[in-house]
Scaffold this active site. Structure first.
Site, PDB file in Angstrom:
ATOM      1  N   GLU A  46       0.836  -1.196   0.000  1.00 56.75           N
ATOM      2  CA  GLU A  46       0.000   0.000   0.000  1.00 56.75           C
ATOM      3  C   GLU A  46       0.876   1.254   0.000  1.00 56.75           C
ATOM      4  O   GLU A  46       1.824   1.357   0.793  1.00 56.75           O
ATOM      5  CB  GLU A  46      -0.890  -0.041   1.246  1.00 56.75           C
ATOM      6  CG  GLU A  46      -1.840   1.111   1.406  1.00 56.75           C
ATOM      7  CD  GLU A  46      -2.690   0.964   2.666  1.00 56.75           C
ATOM      8  OE1 GLU A  46      -3.705   1.684   2.765  1.00 56.75           O
ATOM      9  OE2 GLU A  46      -2.350   0.138   3.544  1.00 56.75           O
ATOM     10  N   LYS A 115      -9.231   2.253  -2.657  1.00 55.40           N
ATOM     11  CA  LYS A 115      -9.559   1.675  -1.351  1.00 55.40           C
ATOM     12  C   LYS A 115     -10.978   2.069  -0.943  1.00 55.40           C
ATOM     13  O   LYS A 115     -11.401   3.228  -1.109  1.00 55.40           O
ATOM     14  CB  LYS A 115      -8.555   2.159  -0.312  1.00 55.40           C
ATOM     15  CG  LYS A 115      -8.616   1.463   1.042  1.00 55.40           C
ATOM     16  CD  LYS A 115      -7.419   1.849   1.903  1.00 55.40           C
ATOM     17  CE  LYS A 115      -7.384   1.103   3.224  1.00 55.40           C
ATOM     18  NZ  LYS A 115      -6.154   1.424   3.991  1.00 55.40           N
ATOM     19  N   CYS A 169      -5.530  -3.136   2.109  1.00 52.59           N
ATOM     20  CA  CYS A 169      -5.350  -3.223   3.561  1.00 52.59           C
ATOM     21  C   CYS A 169      -6.662  -3.371   4.335  1.00 52.59           C
ATOM     22  O   CYS A 169      -7.224  -4.446   4.406  1.00 52.59           O
ATOM     23  CB  CYS A 169      -4.543  -2.025   4.059  1.00 52.59           C
ATOM     24  SG  CYS A 169      -3.791  -2.326   5.688  1.00 52.59           S
TER      25      CYS A 169
END
Length: 630
Positions: A46, A115, A169
């Protein structure tokens, strides 16, 4: 990527926080190395182009611009590679900044996955910098309209099984991770670009999430985590990248190392499992944007380890647990059957071999659980032409040790009379000679069961059923087959487990049975008294047959693929020609003997495979046998 295998990589590069030029160079080194190693996909952590721990530097226009420039540099300098690259960056779209993953292939930026779940608790405060992109959009990069958003599906034009989506994540930690929808919309591979810091106990939970999500979504899951190069102002990042497939951890990186992790994923296995799993319900792809790319198809050299004994766990702790589970399933099934019909007696033939030994041990446990006297177990020995002193003696000792009722019926005279009646030369030791003994034994057991008011307990195992190595209406038949879904390779470990837990005289008897060659003992012994007929010399090694059986039925693999896997797994034990020979024999016997399985008795499913025509496996008895594949 022949046979569905593809080498993939998850990397933790060396980085400097906010030094995009340095980070790009390190990432390019790793990408080129992964390409040299034959990987077709590499995922990096990330925000890897900048570092995750930049803090308020994410508000700096120069850092945002340099991040995109770094991605462009990677794109240009890896153009000659044949590897799909996924790298993290802060991506500006209009007036907002997004935590994104750039997909790069052959000198082109294919798209930016964004994300969906931004953590804003404990040590995380991503909403301070980033926004959530609710729908797909396009961003202009050097005059090209590049798709960006949360629902992108990257599809290989020349490999239909390869479809890739990303989550980042925290997405994995959400109650319904985006990867769930990605998978239902066709993604067979999920990549996760992560910056998950270290904390005591966190890694075990993270590992559980990775395995669970890959299993629930029936996918390959590549997890690339940030490493020691991140800022240590308040946190420490340990890397620990992982690659999972359908609930299994294929590879896991060491802690606090900046390295590349490789694994061979099996796309055919993923697709096959999805086909079999009726609760995996594909969606229509609403809202998803598909981006096509090409990849060079090649034969992946296999580094993946295939368990040569797939029915047997590899660690002692797991093996003990498996043995206890299987034994419990076996005796609980028999317990239910006996309680239902209200019987206090059963009959079974005891030869002194492994299968009948296991059946007797299971029967004893069932009787104990019902508070029935073991004297109700009528254990019958039926010596004939091929019975050896060793197996006969062990049968007697075993029956006595377990407190069962011993009965002996010598069938030599009956079989001799029968062979004479049908005009068969008793010196001709052909299949009639052998099967006459097996059928006589079954008749004796059935009649004794009638005589004592019981049922006959079958002793044949899963491997024998698969090979058809049972006499039709002989040892093939019973009223309840307790070993019916236990493969031969596991039978040995089950008996050994009971021996080790029992101790004493029973342990000694069981260990001697374990040391006895597997044989039906239907031919007269050799002059020195040794067993003349050894099963594995007739039908082949059971470890090979159980390997073939597992990968053919559990995963539906083709003979060609199974051969390749077996040759890889048994290298140094069997040569390639020997493996191919026994695989051809396995296939011929398996297809030719379905008629025996079509009328097999009831018996409990104890593992992942059962050949019961009422349960897991339905096959016509006259299906065409596959042609030899060599």
């Amino acid at each position: 990527m022949h046979d569905g295998f593809m080498k993939v990589a998850a990397a933790t590069p060396k980085i400097r926080v906010a030094d995009t030029a340095f980070n790009a160079r390190e990432m390019i080194k790793m990408i080129r190395e992964a390409d040299r190693q034959g990987a077709k996909l590499i995922v990096l952590p990330e925000l890897s182009i900048t570092g995750y721990t930049c803090g308020d530097l994410f508000f700096q226009e120069s850092l945002i611009r340099q991040a995109l420039d770094g991605i462009k540099q990677i794109t240009v300098e890896t153009a000659v590679t044949d590897i799909l690259i996924v790298a993290g960056l802060p991506l500006a779209i209009g007036s907002k900044l997004y935590n994104a993953a750039a997909f790069i292939k052959s000198g082109n930026i294919l798209g930016f996955a964004t994300k969906s779940f931004l953590p804003d608790y404990n040590e995380f405060y991503e909403t301070r910098y980033f926004s959530v992109l609710e729908e797909n959009t396009f961003i202009n990069i050097d005059g090209k309209q590049i798709p960006a958003g949360p629902k992108l599906l990257f599809c290989a034009e020349n490999m239909d099984a390869l479809k890739i989506s990303a989550e980042i994540c925290e997405d994995l930690w959400a109650p319904i991770p985006p990867s769930t929808n990605h998978a239902l919309n066709g993604a067979s591979v999920i990549v996760n670009l992560s910056a998950s810091d270290e904390a005591a106990g966190k890694n075990n939970h993270r590992r559980l999430l990775l395995r669970s999500q890959s299993g629930r979504s029936i996918c390959a899951y590549l997890y690339a985590n940030a490493g020691p190069g991140e800022s240590s102002t308040d946190l420490v990042f340990g890397g620990r990248s992982s690659i999972c497939e359908n609930g299994v951890m294929l590879a896991e990186a060491k802690s606090f190392e900046e390295s590349i992790l490789y694994a061979d994923i099996d796309l055919q296995r993923i697709i096959q499992q999805r086909r079999k799993t009726t609760t995996f319900r594909p969606q229509t792809g609403e809202g998803y944007h598909k981006i096509m790319f090409n990849i060079q198809l090649c034969k992946t050299p296999l580094d993946r380890i295939f368990n040569p004994t797939p029915f047997i766990p590899q660690t002692d702790a797991h093996l003990e647990e498996r043995c206890e589970e299987v034994l419990s399933i076996q005796y609980q099934g028999l317990k239910k059957r006996l309680a239902h019909i209200g019987l206090k007696t059963v009959t079974l033939g005891i030869s002194g071999g492994l299968d009948s030994t296991l059946a007797l041990l299971v029967t004893a446990k069932a009787f104990d659980s019902l508070n029935l006297s073991r004297s109700g177990i009528v254990a019958v020995t039926m010596p004939c032409f091929g019975t050896s002193d060793r197996t006969y003696s062990n049968a007697q000792k075993l029956i006595a040790s377990l407190g069962a009722q011993f009965r002996e019926v010598n069938i030599k005279a009956a079989v001799t009379q029968h062979l004479t009646d049908i005009g068969c030369n008793i010196e001709n030791h052909d299949v009639t000679f052998e099967n006459a003994q097996a059928r006589e034994r079954t008749q004796v057991l059935m009649d004794i069961a009638n005589q004592t008011g019981g049922i006959v307990i079958g002793t044949g195992d899963l491997s024998e059923l698969a090979l058809g190595f049972a006499t039709y209406n002989g040892d093939h038949m019973s009223m309840y087959g307790v070993n019916a879904s236990v493969p031969k390779t596991l039978v040995r470990f089950l008996v050994k487990y009971v021996a080790d837990t029992a101790g004493g005289e029973l342990k000694d008897i069981l260990y001697d049975i374990l040391d006895t060659p597997v044989s039906p003992e239907l031919l007269p012994p050799n002059q020195d008294g040794s067993v003349a007929q050894q099963t594995e010399k007739i039908v082949g090694p059971y470890e090979l047959h159980d390997f073939f059986l597992y990968y053919m039925l559990r995963w539906g693999f083709s003979p060609k693929k199974i051969l390749r896997m077996a040759q890889h797994s048994f290298a140094g034990t069997y040569d390639e020609e020997t493996i191919a020979k026994w695989l051809n024999i396995f296939l011929r016997r398996f297809y030719a003997n379905q008629f025996k399985r079509s009328c097999m008795p009831d018996g409990p499913k104890a593992g992942s495979i059962s050949l019961s025509p009422r349960g897991d496996f339905r096959m016509p008895s006259d299906a065409v046998i596959p042609k030899p594949f060599l």
